[in-house]
Design a protein around this motif. Structure first.
Motif, short mmCIF file in Angstrom:
data_model
loop_
_atom_site.label_atom_id
_atom_site.label_comp_id
_atom_site.label_asym_id
_atom_site.label_seq_id
_atom_site.Cartn_x
_atom_site.Cartn_y
_atom_site.Cartn_z
N UNK A 104 15.71 -169.03 15.33
CA UNK A 104 15.90 -168.30 14.08
C UNK A 104 15.70 -166.80 14.29
N UNK A 105 14.71 -166.43 15.10
CA UNK A 105 14.50 -165.01 15.42
C UNK A 105 15.77 -164.47 16.06
N UNK A 106 16.31 -165.22 17.01
CA UNK A 106 17.54 -164.80 17.70
C UNK A 106 18.69 -164.64 16.71
N UNK B 132 22.33 -161.16 13.82
CA UNK B 132 23.00 -160.81 12.56
C UNK B 132 22.80 -159.33 12.24
N UNK B 133 21.65 -158.80 12.63
CA UNK B 133 21.35 -157.39 12.40
C UNK B 133 21.89 -156.50 13.52
N UNK C 92 11.31 -152.94 22.35
CA UNK C 92 10.82 -151.56 22.20
C UNK C 92 10.05 -151.41 20.89
N UNK C 93 10.60 -151.96 19.81
CA UNK C 93 9.96 -151.85 18.49
C UNK C 93 8.65 -152.64 18.41
N UNK C 94 8.52 -153.70 19.21
CA UNK C 94 7.31 -154.51 19.19
C UNK C 94 6.18 -153.87 20.00
N UNK D 112 8.12 -157.55 10.29
CA UNK D 112 8.03 -156.13 9.92
C UNK D 112 9.11 -155.31 10.61
N UNK D 113 9.37 -155.61 11.88
CA UNK D 113 10.38 -154.86 12.64
C UNK D 113 11.79 -155.14 12.11
N UNK D 114 12.10 -156.42 11.90
CA UNK D 114 13.46 -156.79 11.46
C UNK D 114 13.63 -156.70 9.95
N UNK D 115 12.52 -156.51 9.23
CA UNK D 115 12.53 -156.44 7.76
C UNK D 115 13.11 -157.73 7.16
N UNK D 116 12.62 -158.85 7.69
CA UNK D 116 13.02 -160.18 7.24
C UNK D 116 11.74 -160.95 6.95
#
Length: 136
Positions: free
Chosen positions: A10-12, A17-18, A27-29, A57-61
């Motif tokens: 699901x993360x993938x 999708x984004x 990098x964001x993590x 928080x990073x993906x805003x999901x």
């Protein structure tokens, strides 16, 4: 038989999708992360709650999306609802509450209004700067 939700998959899915690459998510993590570590994470059935929160928080999901999204179930719902086009062929057609052209015109009007506000603010700044120059 209850089907298990694969949180890593699901993360993938949401990351793709984004249109976010594994390297960018790493990098964001933070500096402990790299592309390989993201790849391994996406293979895990279950991801620790605190890590899911970071990814959320990073993906805003919402975290719940990673925990509850079941692609097979979603496909079954869509298939059963539309029955390979039979729904549309039976005289039903999708309805839109808003005419897309009207929405587009509204957006253009909003852009025009915002541009006028920006122009007005810029003119006021110029007046203030001219006054400051005169006073010197």
């Amino acid at each position: 038989m209850e089907q298990k939700i694969h949180q890593g998959r699901n993360v993938k899915r949401f990351r793709e999708m984004l249109n976010i690459k594994q390297e960018a998510l790493a990098y964001d993590l933070g500096e402990d992360w790299n592309q390989k570590k993201i790849s391994l994470l996406e293979q895990k059935d279950v991801i620790e709650e605190n890590l899911l929160k970071q990814i959320s928080a990073v993906l805003k999901i919402p975290v719940e999306a990673f925990q509850n999204f079941d692609e097979e179930q979603a496909i079954n719902i869509i298939s059963n609802t539309f029955d390979n086009g039979a729904y549309l062929n039976a005289g039903h057609s999708p309805t839109f509450n808003v005419n897309p052209i009207e929405k587009w015109i509204e957006a253009l009007e909003e852009i025009k209004r915002l541009n006028l506000e920006l122009l007005k603010a810029k003119e006021e700044q110029i007046k203030v700067l001219e006054k400051l120059l005169k006073d010197k």
